[in-house]
Write a protein that holds these residues in place. Structure first.
Motif, PDB file in Angstrom:
ATOM      1  N   LEU A 148      -5.510 -13.728  22.339  1.00  0.00           N
ATOM      2  CA  LEU A 148      -4.598 -12.986  23.207  1.00  0.00           C
ATOM      3  C   LEU A 148      -3.989 -13.925  24.230  1.00  0.00           C
ATOM      4  CD1 LEU A 148      -6.703  -9.746  23.882  1.00  0.00           C
ATOM      5  CD2 LEU A 148      -4.714  -9.979  22.391  1.00  0.00           C
ATOM      6  N   GLN A 162      -0.342  -9.972   7.494  1.00  0.00           N
ATOM      7  CA  GLN A 162       0.122 -10.185   8.860  1.00  0.00           C
ATOM      8  C   GLN A 162      -0.768  -9.469   9.867  1.00  0.00           C
ATOM      9  OE1 GLN A 162       4.278  -9.174   9.147  1.00  0.00           O
ATOM     10  NE2 GLN A 162       4.898 -10.625   7.554  1.00  0.00           N
ATOM     11  N   ALA A 163      -1.218  -8.255   9.486  1.00  0.00           N
ATOM     12  CA  ALA A 163      -2.120  -7.524  10.379  1.00  0.00           C
ATOM     13  C   ALA A 163      -3.439  -8.294  10.559  1.00  0.00           C
ATOM     14  CB  ALA A 163      -2.376  -6.131   9.826  1.00  0.00           C
ATOM     15  N   TYR A 164      -3.957  -8.863   9.469  1.00  0.00           N
ATOM     16  CA  TYR A 164      -5.189  -9.651   9.536  1.00  0.00           C
ATOM     17  C   TYR A 164      -5.007 -10.873  10.431  1.00  0.00           C
ATOM     18  CZ  TYR A 164      -8.753 -12.981   7.988  1.00  0.00           C
ATOM     19  OH  TYR A 164      -9.764 -13.909   7.942  1.00  0.00           O
ATOM     20  N   GLU A 165      -3.896 -11.584  10.248  1.00  0.00           N
ATOM     21  CA  GLU A 165      -3.655 -12.784  11.044  1.00  0.00           C
ATOM     22  C   GLU A 165      -3.453 -12.446  12.516  1.00  0.00           C
ATOM     23  OE1 GLU A 165      -0.430 -14.925   9.324  1.00  0.00           O
ATOM     24  OE2 GLU A 165      -1.638 -15.679   7.637  1.00  0.00           O
ATOM     25  N   ASN A 166      -2.977 -11.241  12.784  1.00  0.00           N
ATOM     26  CA  ASN A 166      -2.789 -10.820  14.166  1.00  0.00           C
ATOM     27  C   ASN A 166      -4.118 -10.809  14.924  1.00  0.00           C
ATOM     28  OD1 ASN A 166      -1.324  -9.712  16.419  1.00  0.00           O
ATOM     29  ND2 ASN A 166      -2.203  -7.717  15.908  1.00  0.00           N
ATOM     30  N   TYR A 167      -5.215 -10.480  14.205  1.00  0.00           N
ATOM     31  CA  TYR A 167      -6.521 -10.450  14.828  1.00  0.00           C
ATOM     32  C   TYR A 167      -7.142 -11.838  14.951  1.00  0.00           C
ATOM     33  CZ  TYR A 167      -6.865  -5.389  15.004  1.00  0.00           C
ATOM     34  OH  TYR A 167      -6.656  -4.074  15.333  1.00  0.00           O
ATOM     35  N   LEU A 168      -6.573 -12.826  14.249  1.00  0.00           N
ATOM     36  CA  LEU A 168      -7.073 -14.197  14.354  1.00  0.00           C
ATOM     37  C   LEU A 168      -6.471 -14.939  15.549  1.00  0.00           C
ATOM     38  CD1 LEU A 168      -6.957 -15.307  10.608  1.00  0.00           C
ATOM     39  CD2 LEU A 168      -8.917 -14.408  11.900  1.00  0.00           C
ATOM     40  N   GLN A 169      -5.322 -14.451  16.030  1.00  0.00           N
ATOM     41  CA  GLN A 169      -4.641 -15.118  17.128  1.00  0.00           C
ATOM     42  C   GLN A 169      -5.287 -14.737  18.458  1.00  0.00           C
ATOM     43  OE1 GLN A 169      -2.267 -17.326  16.560  1.00  0.00           O
ATOM     44  NE2 GLN A 169      -2.359 -16.913  14.350  1.00  0.00           N
TER      45      GLN A 169
END
Length: 309
Positions: free
Chosen positions: A306, A297-304
């Motif tokens: 802003l 989830q932390a990794y995917e947070n950086y793919l989204q």
């Protein structure tokens, strides 16, 4: 003061430094110092001298024991000792124990000039545990822990939601500069007993309930055995905790496997995530799966992208 009178005063202070004494028990403990006359009168006169002339804070009242609150005994310290004590006082103050830090300063009669030249504390505690309300809360919690009976607290969570929590076995723990109440919270919906160990910030406890009269059901806190692999720069990590040990080391492949027994998974999770890519939990599998999902989830947070302003 005559030598015998000084010796008596020192013995009284020594005894009261160990524990409070009722008047008759104190007189009995001092029997060899009294030769003749009214022992009660001599003890009362000595206590007045210690309070009024020497500055010792000694609490007493009818039908209550003598209790040494604060000593005024002179302490002779070298410069390195004064600097060490000053550093300890300031560190206590920096993590929110201002009252205890001030006591050390008074004990050594320390001034700003006693500060080590290279000491620059840079820590902002979430609360001052010497503040009157928190001291009252802490005193009540100490009583509940000593009584070993179930009780409840009213707690304000990080979201601001206030709830009442029923507690079993509990104790204080200091973790990363914050003071917590560590307690077993009966919740049989949780899959693993160790997850019933809960932590509560002392500064967020609003009220401590009365003891219930029901003894604690837990004689110890449940814990969980965990194995994890450290590699890269952490392949030479040396365990610093009593419950942590190396069970396998492979220097050729630059890794080691450690085993620990933990009773607070939130703190363990914080520590493991802090190590980043150089650590991997092996067992139990369900804990490894949870950490894997959190990292995903932390990794995917950086793919989204802003949100636009």
């Amino acid at each position: 003061m005559r030598y015998s009178h000084i010796a008596l005063a020192l013995e009284v202070l020594r005894l009261l430094a160990e524990k409070p004494y009722k008047r008759d028990d104190l007189i009995a403990a001092l029997d060899s110092f009294f030769r003749q006359g009214d022992r009660h009168q001599k003890l009362s006169r000595l206590m007045r001298e210690l309070r009024d002339d020497c500055g010792f804070a000694i609490e007493s009242a009818p039908s209550r024991p003598y209790k040494l609150i604060e000593s005024n005994f002179p302490v002779i310290l070298s410069l390195p000792q004064r600097q060490t004590l000053y550093m300890a006082a300031k560190l206590l103050d920096s993590v929110g124990f201002s009252t205890q830090g001030e006591q050390l300063l008074r004990l050594g009669r320390l001034k700003a000039s006693d500060a080590p030249p290279d000491l620059k504390p840079d820590f902002c505690p979430p609360a001052d545990y010497g503040e009157e309300r928190l001291r009252t809360i802490a005193d009540q919690l100490q009583d509940r822990c000593a009584q070993q009976e179930c009780y409840a607290i009213r707690y304000c969570g990080s979201s601001g939601k206030i709830s009442q929590v029923d507690l079993d076995r509990s104790e204080f723990r200091l973790h990363d500069g914050m003071l917590y109440l560590f307690a077993f919270v009966p919740d049989y919906k949780r899959s693993h007993p160790v997850e019933q160990n809960s932590i509560f910030r002392i500064d967020r406890i609003e009220k401590v309930g009365e003891p219930s009269g029901i003894r604690w059901k837990r004689s110890f806190f449940p814990s969980l055995k965990i194995r994890y692999r450290m590699s890269g720069p952490l392949a030479t990590y040396k365990p610093r905790r009593d419950h942590e040990k190396v069970v396998e080391r492979n220097r050729d492949r630059n890794y080691q496997i450690l085993e620990t027994r933990e009773d607070q998974l939130f703190w363990f999770r914080q520590r493991i995530l802090h190590y980043g890519k150089n650590v991997r939990v092996l067992e139990p599998e369900w804990l490894a799966d949870r950490l894997r999902e959190e990292l995903r989830q932390a990794y995917e947070n950086y793919l989204q992208p802003l949100d636009s302003e």
